[in-house]
Design an enzyme around this catalytic site. Structure first.
Site, PDB file in Angstrom:
ATOM      1  N   HIS A 122      11.188 -10.090   0.630  1.00 17.30           N
ATOM      2  CA  HIS A 122      11.713  -9.544   1.883  1.00 17.30           C
ATOM      3  C   HIS A 122      11.681 -10.606   2.981  1.00 17.30           C
ATOM      4  O   HIS A 122      10.837 -11.506   2.944  1.00 17.30           O
ATOM      5  CB  HIS A 122      10.949  -8.286   2.307  1.00 17.30           C
ATOM      6  CG  HIS A 122       9.517  -8.520   2.708  1.00 17.30           C
ATOM      7  ND1 HIS A 122       9.156  -8.797   4.003  1.00 17.30           N
ATOM      8  CD2 HIS A 122       8.368  -8.517   1.993  1.00 17.30           C
ATOM      9  CE1 HIS A 122       7.838  -8.935   4.079  1.00 17.30           C
ATOM     10  NE2 HIS A 122       7.327  -8.774   2.864  1.00 17.30           N
ATOM     11  N   ASP A 134      12.108  -9.574   6.416  1.00 15.27           N
ATOM     12  CA  ASP A 134      11.720  -9.002   7.704  1.00 15.27           C
ATOM     13  C   ASP A 134      10.250  -9.316   7.926  1.00 15.27           C
ATOM     14  O   ASP A 134       9.536  -9.683   6.990  1.00 15.27           O
ATOM     15  CB  ASP A 134      11.971  -7.484   7.740  1.00 15.27           C
ATOM     16  CG  ASP A 134      11.180  -6.726   6.689  1.00 15.27           C
ATOM     17  OD1 ASP A 134      11.139  -7.190   5.527  1.00 15.27           O
ATOM     18  OD2 ASP A 134      10.590  -5.681   7.017  1.00 15.27           O
ATOM     19  N   ASP A 161       4.365 -14.218   4.702  1.00 18.41           N
ATOM     20  CA  ASP A 161       4.786 -12.851   4.356  1.00 18.41           C
ATOM     21  C   ASP A 161       6.172 -12.602   4.940  1.00 18.41           C
ATOM     22  O   ASP A 161       6.282 -12.089   6.033  1.00 18.41           O
ATOM     23  CB  ASP A 161       3.749 -11.859   4.898  1.00 18.41           C
ATOM     24  CG  ASP A 161       4.071 -10.419   4.539  1.00 18.41           C
ATOM     25  OD1 ASP A 161       4.917 -10.199   3.665  1.00 18.41           O
ATOM     26  OD2 ASP A 161       3.481  -9.517   5.145  1.00 18.41           O
ATOM     27  N   GLU A 212      10.966  -4.115   4.526  1.00 18.64           N
ATOM     28  CA  GLU A 212       9.697  -3.942   3.802  1.00 18.64           C
ATOM     29  C   GLU A 212       8.558  -3.546   4.726  1.00 18.64           C
ATOM     30  O   GLU A 212       7.743  -2.688   4.395  1.00 18.64           O
ATOM     31  CB  GLU A 212       9.336  -5.231   3.048  1.00 18.64           C
ATOM     32  CG  GLU A 212       8.265  -5.032   1.984  1.00 18.64           C
ATOM     33  CD  GLU A 212       6.839  -5.120   2.502  1.00 18.64           C
ATOM     34  OE1 GLU A 212       5.926  -4.664   1.812  1.00 18.64           O
ATOM     35  OE2 GLU A 212       6.615  -5.624   3.627  1.00 18.64           O
ATOM     36  N   GLU A 213       8.500  -4.179   5.886  1.00 17.44           N
ATOM     37  CA  GLU A 213       7.347  -3.962   6.762  1.00 17.44           C
ATOM     38  C   GLU A 213       7.323  -2.559   7.374  1.00 17.44           C
ATOM     39  O   GLU A 213       6.334  -2.158   7.973  1.00 17.44           O
ATOM     40  CB  GLU A 213       7.307  -5.030   7.868  1.00 17.44           C
ATOM     41  CG  GLU A 213       7.178  -6.465   7.362  1.00 17.44           C
ATOM     42  CD  GLU A 213       5.855  -6.757   6.660  1.00 17.44           C
ATOM     43  OE1 GLU A 213       5.002  -5.864   6.584  1.00 17.44           O
ATOM     44  OE2 GLU A 213       5.702  -7.892   6.170  1.00 17.44           O
ATOM     45  N   ASP A 222       4.835 -11.210  -3.179  1.00 19.49           N
ATOM     46  CA  ASP A 222       4.625 -10.703  -1.818  1.00 19.49           C
ATOM     47  C   ASP A 222       3.151 -10.342  -1.621  1.00 19.49           C
ATOM     48  O   ASP A 222       2.828  -9.234  -1.227  1.00 19.49           O
ATOM     49  CB  ASP A 222       5.526  -9.475  -1.598  1.00 19.49           C
ATOM     50  CG  ASP A 222       5.529  -9.024  -0.148  1.00 19.49           C
ATOM     51  OD1 ASP A 222       5.141  -9.818   0.725  1.00 19.49           O
ATOM     52  OD2 ASP A 222       5.910  -7.874   0.104  1.00 19.49           O
ATOM     53  N   THR A 237     -11.123  13.144  32.736  1.00 18.99           N
ATOM     54  CA  THR A 237     -11.950  14.264  32.280  1.00 18.99           C
ATOM     55  C   THR A 237     -11.074  15.417  31.837  1.00 18.99           C
ATOM     56  O   THR A 237     -10.977  16.444  32.486  1.00 18.99           O
ATOM     57  CB  THR A 237     -12.885  14.739  33.407  1.00 18.99           C
ATOM     58  OG1 THR A 237     -12.091  14.940  34.578  1.00 18.99           O
ATOM     59  CG2 THR A 237     -13.956  13.727  33.688  1.00 18.99           C
TER      60      THR A 237
HETATM   61 ZN    ZN Z   1       5.230  -8.726   2.589  1.00 15.03          ZN
END
Ligand code: ZN
Ligand code: NAG
Length: 490
Positions: free
Chosen positions: A115, A117, A148, A182-183, A211, A342
């Protein structure tokens, strides 16, 4: 053969590490290509969680597609429809890039999934460098998405380029599936895989996912991931928020009810049936864990704690990978603004998740959790209302490490790194692995190249040059090893 080629260029790589990375590296893949490509990819803020960044995400998918086209691949940008936003509007999902290199029916066909993204990142979050300006500090390449999953995807692309640059035929047909959601849960990808099961995926023999990361400086092959069941537990009471001075002491507060049912301070899972479903730890597994390189002090330092739930390696690894765990992520409706407000919140919602392992079943877990919370709540005899919903139900994934795909992986690691890989599992969830397995029925291997300290999803994410370059070599070697797997009816 590629073996001879790799042997002959290997000495140059030793030179690379010691002397001049760029110059010598360019003899393998032309002109520092990998570093420039990673810089260009990291420069795009392809944050899939931010709707305002959607144009960047579309540009990222197009860029990946263009890279593969220029290499002569058969490339498609597959439309996977739209996503619905909380306000009811719709937004086009980033297209999925598919590509193919070679279609020789006498060769195996592998499909690489990745991926492009990324998670959100801002300089103000505490990054030492601009997260979208790839910055090399002591051989580490800092940037959001570097590890990643942009560098691993590029490493696979460079592996194909390496064969092309050396004028060598690919030993297997190589396909790519590259997504951009993916994320945020791979929106639309399941349907796309299902729709193309009998077309794009029909001739795929093996699926490779890169990944995830190593556990230490030793290379690793990953053979399992935990699944995840994500729950909302909502307690609703008065029709509006109340002043705690005026009404406190008379009202049965939703927050008190919620905290009361959430659990046991020991952090153990008390829900009946869950622990019983977990596959027992075998002697063989125990021995495997014994051999894995894992530095407990290093791990403690990394997360900044003095003490962990368990003090020995096997227990820690087992609880990281192959036992379920529950985490409470937050409580909505509870006025998290700083200050001494409160208020008695009228409605509060706890968010928690339970990581899934073999042989747990999300549908069963949903029932067990819902029944358990309602039974505990009933004992409180509260007039408030409890509602439990499960919003994610991702199954765990586990591969057979005796499969030829893993033998090929071990051989490739041996060739490139001159050592045996650790066989590890991932505590996190990569739901797409399970989808690939269930829908296509193909065997899957996870072959990470990210470092153990790459800081995924965190500040100062990085990919080291070493992992990027050696990882590319690993993929080159792996394609060759996979080509030697005996043809069997799959
Ligand atoms: Zn990943
Ligand atoms: C990236 O950082 C380098 C070094 O600080 C700087 O020279 C360069 O202008 C930056 N590039 C962009 C696009 O911001």
């Amino acid at each position: 053969s590629i073996n001879d080629q790799l042997q002959s260029i290997k000495p140059k790589f030793f030179l690379i590490k010691m002397i001049k990375v760029k110059t010598v590296y360019s003899s393998f893949i032309p002109l520092q290509g990998p570093l420039l490509a990673l810089r260009d990819w990291v420069a795009i803020e392809s944050d899939s969680s931010n709707v305002l960044k959607r144009p960047d995400l579309h540009r990222m998918m197009e860029m990946a597609a263009q890279k593969l086209r220029l290499m002569g691949g058969t490339v498609e940008l597959v439309d996977i429809g739209e996503q619905e936003l909380p306000d009811g509007q719709t937004l086009a999902l980033p297209k999925v890039v598919t590509a193919q290199f070679g279609n020789d029916p006498n060769k195996h066909t592998v499909c690489v999934y990745g991926h492009v993204d990324v998670q959100p990142a801002k300089l103000e979050d505490g990054w030492a460098t601009d997260p979208y300006n790839l910055t090399d500090i002591n051989g580490n390449l800092y940037g959001r998405g570097a590890s990643d999953n942009k560098a691993p995807v590029l490493a696979w692309i460079h592996a194909v380029e390496a064969y092309q640059a050396l004028n060598m035929e690919l030993p297997v047909n190589v396909k790519f599936v590259i997504e951009g959601m993916e994320e945020t849960g791979s929106n639309g990808l399941d349907a796309m895989i299902l729709a193309q099961r009998d077309t794009f995926f029909s001739d795929v023999d093996y699926i490779i996912i890169s990944d995830c990361g190593w556990l230490s400086r030793r290379p690793a092959l990953t053979y399992g991931t935990r699944g995840n069941c994500y729950f909302y537990a909502e307690v609703e009471g008065p029709k509006q928020d109340l002043h705690s001075g005026v009404y406190g002491g008379t009202v049965i507060e939703p927050m008190t009810d919620l905290v009361g049912i959430l659990g046991d301070p020991s952090g153990k899972i008390l829900i009946p049936g869950i622990r019983e479903a977990v596959a027992p730890l075998s002697d063989e597994e125990w021995r495997m864990y014994q051999d894995i390189q894992f530095d407990i002090d290093n791990y403690k330092n990394k997360i900044g704690v003095n003490e962990l739930m368990y003090s020995n390696k096997v227990d820690l690894l087992a609880h990281m990978w192959r036992y379920p765990t529950v985490s409470i992520h937050g409580i909505e409706g509870a006025f998290s603004d700083p200050g001494t407000k409160t208020v008695i919140p009228a409605k509060v919602t706890a968010k928690f998740s339970i990581r899934q392992v073999p042989n747990m079943d999300p549908a069963m877990v949903k029932k067990q959790v819902t029944d358990y919370l309602h039974s505990v709540f009933a004992k409180r005899k509260s007039p408030n209302k409890l509602k439990v919903t499960m919003v994610i139900g991702a199954k765990p994934w586990l591969a057979d490490t005796q499969h030829p795909l893993y033998d090929a992986g071990k051989a490739a690691v041996k060739r490139v790194f001159d050592m045996d890989p650790d066989l590890i599992r991932e505590g996190g969830t990569i739901p797409i692995a399970r989808t690939f397995q269930d829908v296509t029925g193909k065997s899957i291997i996870m072959m990470p190249i990210g470092g153990f300290d790459d800081g995924l999803h965190s500040q100062n994410e990085k990919m080291s040059r070493y992992n990027y370059i050696e990882g590319t070599k690993l993929f080159v070697a792996y394609l060759n090893e996979v080509s030697q797997i005996k043809h069997t009816s799959v």
